[in-house]
Write a protein that holds these residues in place. Sequence first.
Motif, PDB file in Angstrom:
ATOM      1  N   THR A 168       0.840  -1.197   0.000  1.00 11.80           N
ATOM      2  CA  THR A 168       0.000   0.000   0.000  1.00 11.80           C
ATOM      3  C   THR A 168       0.874   1.246   0.000  1.00 11.80           C
ATOM      4  O   THR A 168       1.820   1.343   0.778  1.00 11.80           O
ATOM      5  N   LYS A 251      -7.333  -0.008   6.917  1.00  9.63           N
ATOM      6  CA  LYS A 251      -7.984   0.195   5.631  1.00  9.63           C
ATOM      7  C   LYS A 251      -9.421  -0.268   5.771  1.00  9.63           C
ATOM      8  O   LYS A 251      -9.698  -1.349   6.256  1.00  9.63           O
ATOM      9  N   ASP A 281      -6.619   4.922   6.839  1.00  7.53           N
ATOM     10  CA  ASP A 281      -6.369   5.206   5.437  1.00  7.53           C
ATOM     11  C   ASP A 281      -7.277   6.373   5.070  1.00  7.53           C
ATOM     12  O   ASP A 281      -8.497   6.216   4.987  1.00  7.53           O
TER      13      ASP A 281
END
Length: 284
Positions: A168, A251, A281
């Motif tokens: 990520t 996330k 996130d």
Amino acid sequence: MKRKILLPTDFSKNAWRAITYAQELYKNDSCNFYILNVFSATGNPIVSLISLEPGSELYETARLKSENGLAKILDKLTLEKNQNPKHHFEVISKFNNTIEAIKTAVEEKDIDMIVMGSKGETESIKAVFGSVAIDVMEKVRNCPVIVVPELAKNNLPKEIVFPTSFKTHLKRRELKHLIELAQSCKASVKFLHIKTEEKLNKMQVNNKKLLEEYFENVDHSFHELSHNDIFVAINCFVESRDSDMVAFINKKHAFFGSILTKPLVKEIGYASKVPLLVMHDLRN
């Protein structure tokens, strides 16, 4: 500038543990601590909100219990021998759904960090996290949270573990709270990669370089473990090193649903002893 820290409490031992942990964690900072108790007049908050009116006997009984509990916490804090002149405490009693009350407090008080216990008085000893802690980590997405288990050591973290797949692309602003906390506590950040591939691909290499840039002013190092089960690997790493905190980027709908609802402490053993720093996130 003063930090603004929200401390939700249900008057349990674990909630008090989180308050004392927050005092220690921010002992060098000027802070406004907001101690929040959310009350309902029945065991079911939904029924309470629908059926109870301010002024009714049930409502007033619950309100008094909340206000008296908060007053006792303030008394306890003011009677402490070593009071920190940099710390100011304010209490908030709210009749509401707990998560909505926390969200409202975060907005109205411009809260920087939530620090709370991992579970309340009535929840199963087998559960790692209580339902409110899980909901806060999942649903209060505009503020990071530190979740403190009752068995956590009351010391400044010296080693913070940050598990990552390097898959990520993380933004610097998403990691701001981890960077600030590590600098404030003079803590080392250990990036833990659980290997599922022979070597990192180009994207993972780039993301690793970005982390090196973001943490250039923080003591940090990179570590690898090969294991089929990410939770077992994190457990082994944290427990073998006696690390003080684990940090995650949550996330949405990805990570926490699988980690926090596991029923037994043994499946995520460090979580019964080590505080979690949960950031979000910001693209969700």
